[in-house]
Design a protein around this motif. Structure first.
Motif, PDB file in Angstrom:
ATOM      1  N   VAL A  75       0.788  -1.043  -0.048  1.00 23.56           N
ATOM      2  CA  VAL A  75       0.118   0.046   0.054  1.00 23.56           C
ATOM      3  C   VAL A  75       0.847   1.412  -0.081  1.00 23.56           C
ATOM      4  O   VAL A  75       1.898   1.360   0.820  1.00 23.56           O
ATOM      5  N   GLU A  76       0.765   2.116  -1.168  1.00 18.67           N
ATOM      6  CA  GLU A  76       1.414   3.329  -1.058  1.00 18.67           C
ATOM      7  C   GLU A  76       0.516   4.328  -0.640  1.00 18.67           C
ATOM      8  O   GLU A  76      -0.694   4.836  -1.130  1.00 18.67           O
ATOM      9  N   GLU A  77       1.034   5.085   0.393  1.00 19.44           N
ATOM     10  CA  GLU A  77       0.137   6.265   1.049  1.00 19.44           C
ATOM     11  C   GLU A  77       0.359   7.369   0.473  1.00 19.44           C
ATOM     12  O   GLU A  77       1.285   7.890  -0.310  1.00 19.44           O
ATOM     13  N   SER A  78      -0.955   8.085   0.060  1.00 20.91           N
ATOM     14  CA  SER A  78      -0.972   9.330  -0.598  1.00 20.91           C
ATOM     15  C   SER A  78      -0.695  10.439   0.192  1.00 20.91           C
ATOM     16  O   SER A  78      -0.697  10.279   1.381  1.00 20.91           O
ATOM     17  N   ARG A  79      -0.062  11.387  -0.484  1.00 18.84           N
ATOM     18  CA  ARG A  79       0.516  12.498   0.242  1.00 18.84           C
ATOM     19  C   ARG A  79      -0.324  13.718  -0.245  1.00 18.84           C
ATOM     20  O   ARG A  79      -0.763  14.148  -1.306  1.00 18.84           O
ATOM     21  N   GLU A  80      -0.731  14.501   0.885  1.00 17.49           N
ATOM     22  CA  GLU A  80      -1.822  15.638   0.402  1.00 17.49           C
ATOM     23  C   GLU A  80      -0.904  16.734   0.218  1.00 17.49           C
ATOM     24  O   GLU A  80       0.087  16.919   0.984  1.00 17.49           O
ATOM     25  N   ARG A  81      -1.389  17.285  -0.840  1.00 12.85           N
ATOM     26  CA  ARG A  81      -0.355  18.682  -1.221  1.00 12.85           C
ATOM     27  C   ARG A  81      -0.708  19.898  -0.309  1.00 12.85           C
ATOM     28  O   ARG A  81      -1.841  19.897   0.158  1.00 12.85           O
TER      29      ARG A  81
END
Length: 102
Positions: A75-81
């Motif tokens: 699982v690749e966690e998303s980074r919030e901009r």
């Protein structure tokens, strides 16, 4: 078979955040052989599962599917901009920290 679960980022051609809300499960096969077509120079692959992308509403649904099918997954966690919220009048404010120049 291995899988990758991630939330896609917006493309450079998008101004909005469309198509970035779903979680995607994508199959990954590191042993697939790539070959170059001698006539056209295109790269081909002998494994068609790399073209399959499954979309899920939540991360938990994607993980449950991978576990149910017996897939190894990452699982690749998303980074919030970070958003820099600025307004146009701030360019001409008298309380500017930097001097306004042409």
């Amino acid at each position: 078979m291995e899988a990758r679960i991630f939330k896609p980022a917006k493309s450079a051609m998008q101004s909005g955040r469309g198509n970035t809300k779903d979680w995607v499960l994508e199959f990954v096969n590191p042993e697939a052989r790539r070959r170059v077509d001698p006539l056209m120079g295109w790269t081909g692959i002998d494994d068609m599962s790399g073209q399959v992308r499954l979309h899920f509403d939540t991360r938990e649904q994607a993980i449950a599917y991978a576990e149910r099918e017996g897939l190894k997954f990452a699982v690749e966690e998303s980074r919030e901009r970070k958003r820099l919220i600025k307004s146009y009048p701030e360019n001409f404010s008298a309380a500017r920290k930097q001097p306004w120049t042409h």
